[in-house]
Design a protein around this motif. Structure first.
Motif, PDB file in Angstrom:
ATOM      1  N   LEU A  61       6.056  49.338 -22.980  1.00  0.00           N
ATOM      2  CA  LEU A  61       4.923  49.810 -23.766  1.00  0.00           C
ATOM      3  C   LEU A  61       4.099  50.834 -22.997  1.00  0.00           C
ATOM      4  CD1 LEU A  61       3.284  49.363 -26.404  1.00  0.00           C
ATOM      5  CD2 LEU A  61       1.982  47.632 -25.158  1.00  0.00           C
ATOM      6  N   MET A  89       7.361  50.113 -29.736  1.00  0.00           N
ATOM      7  CA  MET A  89       6.087  49.402 -29.814  1.00  0.00           C
ATOM      8  C   MET A  89       6.156  48.114 -30.631  1.00  0.00           C
ATOM      9  SD  MET A  89       2.261  50.815 -30.594  1.00  0.00           S
ATOM     10  CE  MET A  89       2.001  51.384 -28.913  1.00  0.00           C
ATOM     11  N   ASN A 113       0.609  47.813 -35.888  1.00  0.00           N
ATOM     12  CA  ASN A 113       0.630  49.110 -35.210  1.00  0.00           C
ATOM     13  C   ASN A 113       0.533  50.288 -36.172  1.00  0.00           C
ATOM     14  OD1 ASN A 113       0.915  48.380 -32.356  1.00  0.00           O
ATOM     15  ND2 ASN A 113       2.832  47.460 -32.983  1.00  0.00           N
TER      16      ASN A 113
END
Length: 538
Positions: free
Chosen positions: A31, A132, A413
Motif C-alpha cells: 500500500l 489497494m 476506497n
C-alpha cells in the motif's frame, strides 16, 4: 448493529494466525508504494515542465493530466478490481496489480514525451486499483474480528505516512537524480513486494461468488469514469457550468443510477445495494468521503502556500508534513482502545471536529505566521484523522460478510477517491476563482494578452512578474496577499465540509456497545483465509 460476519465466523487457521503481523507488514509495504508514488509526483512537476534534456517540456494541462490520468483510471476501475479480487483470489489480484504498477513505473521513468507519461501514469492507476482493495480484503481474512480494529488502524496509519513521505522522498531524489528517478525508485520496492506476497500472503476468495455480472461491471466503470472525468475537468478549467463538464457529470450520475437499479434487480449483483440500508455503513461511507474531500482540498492549497507564498523548497515543505504522518503512525493503531471505552460515535464525532478545527485555522494564517503554528495545525489534523478513519473503516468492513471483503474494501476506497477528487476540483475551483477576483485589479498594469494567463494561479502571476524584471516586483506582494485571501475562503469551506461529516457520524454511527457473547445473525456463512482458496501454509 447486526454483524454479517457474526460469531459464526470460523477462527483464522493457526498457520495463518501465527504470520498475521508479518502478512500485515507486506500489505503495508504494498500500500505504501502505491500511495507514496501519487504524492511523490507533485514534487517533480516543475522539473518535468522544464524543456529537455532536464524535463519533458510539459504544458500546464499535460502536467495536470499526468496526475489526473492516474486518479481517473484508479477511481474508475477500483470497484471492479475489488469484485474480481473476491472472485479470482485476493493474492492473485494483489500480485497482478503490483506487477502492472511496476511496469507502468518503469515505462514512466523513461517516457520521452508528456503524452507517454500520461499514458503510463494511467497504466499505474490501473495496477494500483487492484492493489489497494486487495490489501484491506486480505487483512480482514487473516485477522480475527477482535484484532481487526487494531490492524485496520495500522493500515490507515501507513496511508498517512505515505502521503507525507512522498514529498520528502521526491525532494531528496530530485536533488541528486533526474526526474524519472521518482518512478524508477518503485522498481526494487515492487520486486521485493512481489516476492514477499508469493511467499507469505495466503490466498482467499469468495467460495460461492455466483455468476459474473458483466453489465454491472461495465456500468460501474463507465459511470465512475464519466463522473470523475467531469469533476477533474471542472476543477481544471475552474468552471463547473461548462457544457462538457455538466454533460460528463450528469451522464456519470445517470449511468451510476442505472447501475444501482440493475444491481437491485439482479439475481447475482456485483454490489449488494442492501448494504446501504444500514445507517452505520452509509454514515461511515459518507464520513470517509467528506473527510477526504476536505483533506485533499487543503493539501492542494497548502503546497502553494508553503512554496509560493512562504518561499520554501519542495523538500522543506515536505518536511513540514511530518506531524501529519507521525500522528497517524502512532495514534491510528490506538484508536480501537478509545473506541472500546467511549464508543465509535463519540470518538469519530470528536475526532472529525478535530479535523475541522485546524482546517479553519488555515483561515487565520498569513505570509508571516510562525511555522510552529502551522505544525500545531498539522498535528491536530493528523490526530483527528488517526482517531476517525480507523473506526469508520472498521465499521464499513465489519458490516459486510468476510467473503465480500474485496468489494467492501473497494466501496470504501472508491468513495474516498471520489471524495478526494471532488475536494481538489471543487475547493481548487473556489481557490482559483477567489484568487483571480482578488488579484484582478493589480493585473491592470500588464498587457491585455497577459492578464488572463497571469490570473490563472499565483504561480502564473509570479512567473510573469519574474520575466518582467524590476517592473514585475510590484506584483509579487499583491499576488501573495490575494492567494492568502483565497486560501482563507477555501479553508473555511473545507472546515464546513468536515463539520458536516462530524454531524453525520454523530447521528448515525452506533454508540458504545458491549461485546457480544452469543451468536449474531448472519446473512451468509462467512469464509476465512483457511477456508477459501489455496491457502499458503508456510
Amino acid at each position: 448493529m447486526a454483524n454479517p460476519q457474526g460469531d459464526r465466523a470460523a477462527p483464522v487457521p493457526d498457520a495463518v494466525h501465527r504470520r498475521r503481523w508479518l502478512i500485515l507488514t507486506v500489505l503495508m509495504f504494498s500500500l505504501l508504494i502505491v500511495v507514496l508514488d501519487n504524492s511523490i509526483l507533485n514534487v517533480a512537476l516543475k522539473t518535468i515542465a522544464t524543456p529537455p534534456p532536464h524535463g519533458l517540456g510539459a504544458s500546464q494541462s499535460q502536467l495536470e493530466w499526468a496526475v489526473n490520468s492516474y486518479t481517473l483510471v484508479f477511481a474508475g476501475v477500483l470497484f471492479t478490481a475489488g469484485v474480481l479480487g473476491d472472485r479470482i483470489g485476493r493474492r492473485k489480484a494483489l500480485v497482478f496489480g503490483m506487477a502492472l504498477f511496476g511496469l507502468g513505473s518503469l515505462l514512466a521513468a523513461f517516457a520521452d514525451t508528456p503524452a507517454q507519461l500520461v499514458a503510463f501514469r494511467a497504466l499505474m492507476g490501473f495496477g494500483g486499483a487492484f492493489v489497494m482493495p486487495a490489501t484491506l480484503a486480505v487483512l480482514i481474512n487473516v485477522f480475527d474480528r477482535a484484532e481487526q480494529p487494531r490492524a485496520i488502524g495500522i493500515w490507515v496509519g501507513s496511508v498517512g505516512v505515505a502521503i507525507a513521505a512522498g514529498p520528502i522522498t521526491g525532494g531528496l531524489l530530485l536533488a541528486h537524480f533526474w526526474w524519472g528517478s521518482v518512478f524508477l525508485i518503485n522498481i526494487p520496492v515492487v520486486l521485493t513486494g512481489l516476492a514477499a506476497m508469493l511467499l507469505i500472503i495466503p490466498e482467499s476468495r469468495d467460495p460461492a461468488p455466483g455468476r459474473l455480472d458483466p453489465l454491472g461491471v461495465v456500468l460501474s466503470v463507465v459511470g465512475l469514469v464519466l463522473l470523475v472525468y467531469g469533476i477533474i475537468k471542472g476543477g481544471q478549467i475552474a468552471d463547473f457550468t461548462d457544457p462538457w463538464v455538466l454533460a460528463s457529470i450528469a451522464a456519470g450520475l445517470c449511468v451510476l443510477a442505472l447501475f444501482v437499479l440493475h444491481e437491485k434487480r439482479s439475481s447475482h449483483p456485483a454490489m449488494e445495494v442492501s448494504y446501504f440500508r444500514n445507517p452505520a455503513f452509509t454514515a461511515a461511507i459518507a464520513a470517509v468521503s467528506l473527510v477526504f474531500f476536505a483533506l485533499m482540498g487543503v493539501t492542494f492549497f497548502s503546497v502553494f502556500y508553503l512554496q509560493s507564498v512562504r518561499g520554501l523548497t519542495p523538500f522543506e515543505s515536505g518536511l513540514l508534513l511530518l506531524p501529519l504522518a507521525i500522528t497517524q503512525l502512532f495514534f491510528a493503531p490506538q484508536a480501537r482502545r478509545v473506541v472500546e471505552r467511549y464508543g465509535a460515535r463519540a470518538v469519530c464525532t470528536v475526532s472529525m471536529v478535530a479535523v475541522a478545527v485546524p482546517l479553519a485555522g488555515f483561515g487565520f494564517m498569513d505570509e508571516h505566521t510562525p511555522i510552529w503554528q502551522l505544525e500545531l495545525l498539522y498535528f491536530v489534523m493528523g490526530s483527528g484523522m488517526a482517531f476517525s478513519m480507523p473506526p469508520v473503516t472498521t465499521s464499513i468492513m465489519q458490516t459486510l460478510p468476510r467473503e465480500k471483503a474485496g468489494s467492501g474494501s473497494a466501496i470504501n476506497n472508491t468513495f474516498r477517491q471520489v471524495g478526494g477528487a471532488l475536494g481538489v476540483a471543487v475547493l481548487g475551483s473556489v481557490l482559483s476563482a477567489t484568487y483571480r477576483s482578488a488579484v484582478h485589479d493589480e493585473l491592470a498594469v500588464l498587457p491585455a494578452r497577459l492578464r488572463h494567463a497571469a490570473g490563472e494561479s499565483i504561480e502564473a502571476t509570479l512567473a510573469i512578474a519574474g520575466r518582467m524584471g524590476p517592473a514585475g516586483r510590484t506584483l509579487v506582494e499583491p499576488a501573495k496577499d490575494a492567494y492568502v485571501h483565497a486560501m482563507h475562503v477555501t479553508a473555511f469551506g473545507a472546515a464546513a465540509v468536515a463539520l458536516a461529516g462530524a454531524g453525520i457520524v454523530a447521528v448515525f454511527l452506533p454508540g458504545r456497545t458491549a461485546p457480544v457473547e452469543g451468536t449474531a445473525p448472519a446473512a451468509k456463512e462467512p469464509v476465512t483465509a483457511g477456508e477459501s482458496g489455496d491457502q499458503v501454509g508456510r
